[in-house]
Design an enzyme around this catalytic site. Structure first.
Site, short mmCIF file in Angstrom:
data_model
loop_
_atom_site.label_atom_id
_atom_site.label_comp_id
_atom_site.label_asym_id
_atom_site.label_seq_id
_atom_site.Cartn_x
_atom_site.Cartn_y
_atom_site.Cartn_z
N CYS A 7 71.25 31.90 16.10
CA CYS A 7 70.01 31.82 16.13
C CYS A 7 69.61 30.14 16.55
CB CYS A 7 69.07 32.31 15.14
SG CYS A 7 67.46 32.45 15.35
N HIS A 11 70.44 37.24 13.06
CA HIS A 11 70.88 36.75 12.06
C HIS A 11 72.02 37.73 11.40
CE1 HIS A 11 68.41 33.05 11.00
NE2 HIS A 11 67.67 33.65 11.97
N GLU A 68 74.06 37.25 9.03
CA GLU A 68 74.28 37.01 7.67
C GLU A 68 73.27 37.57 6.89
OE1 GLU A 68 72.98 35.04 9.79
OE2 GLU A 68 71.25 33.72 8.76
N1 GLN Z 1 62.67 29.35 16.57
C1 GLN Z 1 63.91 28.68 15.75
C2 GLN Z 1 64.02 27.53 16.93
O1 GLN Z 1 63.76 27.34 18.10
C3 GLN Z 1 65.17 29.40 15.66
C4 GLN Z 1 64.53 30.35 14.60
C5 GLN Z 1 65.90 30.87 13.78
O2 GLN Z 1 66.90 30.26 13.79
N2 GLN Z 1 65.85 32.13 12.96
O3 GLN Z 1 65.02 26.66 16.64
#
Ligand code: GLN
Length: 194
Positions: free
Chosen positions: A79, A170, A172
């Site tokens: 992410c 995610h 995890e």
């Molecule tokens: N929206 C976040 C970003 O742009 C990422 C979101 C996340 O890691 N769950 O960094």
């Protein structure tokens, strides 16, 4: 046994540590750049990439993170971590660590679906993987050496380029540790061949 760090400046750190340990590897929360030297692999967790970047600068981590990649050691960005690894980010002039040859777009799954879980097939890793997306980015473009591992609604959400692995979701946050196991395996192989 391999030792895998989780960048511990912000975000979903503890969950990654638990997932790594469940796969039988040593896990270390990384808060100081000096700790990177003792690691065989590194996970960059989810969270908020802009906040993480501020902390990376504050603690003078950026060059050391780039070096970690140059040494050939495996890195896995989930992410926000994927955004940190990407060579290019839509709407930004400069990348962060900039080692994985993909272009990412932030927050790309729309307002109503800011967070959702879906069933993904990840090539060579797992079928029916429960993928949790939270304000997730996606990969808009992938370089020629990048292997696309998974798509959701036609958008690339997991990819690998050699020692670099990235996903929009995610892994995890559920009990399914198959993707973490895949990364632990990458780290083991890289250490054997080093
Ligand atoms: N929206 C976040 C970003 O742009 C990422 C979101 C996340 O890691 N769950 O960094």
């Amino acid at each position: 046994m391999v030792k895998i760090g989780v960048l511990g400046l912000q975000g979903a750190v503890r969950e990654h540590v638990n997932a790594i340990e469940k796969c039988g590897a040593n896990a270390v929360v990384v808060k100081h750049k000096e700790q990177l030297n003792e690691l065989d692999g590194l996970i960059l967790p989810g969270g908020e990439s802009t906040t993480m970047r501020k902390l990376i600068d504050k603690y003078d981590f950026l060059d050391e993170l780039k070096n970690f990649g140059k040494q050939g050691k495996p890195m896995f960005g989930t992410c926000a971590g994927l955004i940190l690894l990407a060579k290019s980010i839509v709407g930004y002039d400069q990348p962060h660590i900039g080692v994985l040859d993909v272009k990412v777009e932030r927050n790309s799954f729309g307002r109503q679906k800011e967070s959702f879980e879906t069933d993904l097939d990840i090539a060579g890793v797992a079928d029916h993987f429960p993928a949790v997306f939270i304000r997730a980015p996606h990969i808009v473009e992938a370089g020629e050496n990048v292997e696309v591992l998974a798509k959701h609604n036609g958008r690339i959400v997991a990819a690998r380029e050699g020692q670099f692995l990235g996903c929009s979701f995610h892994p995890e946050l559920t009990d399914d540790s198959r993707l973490t196991e895949y990364f632990v395996d990458m780290v083991k192989k890289s250490k054997e061949n080093a």
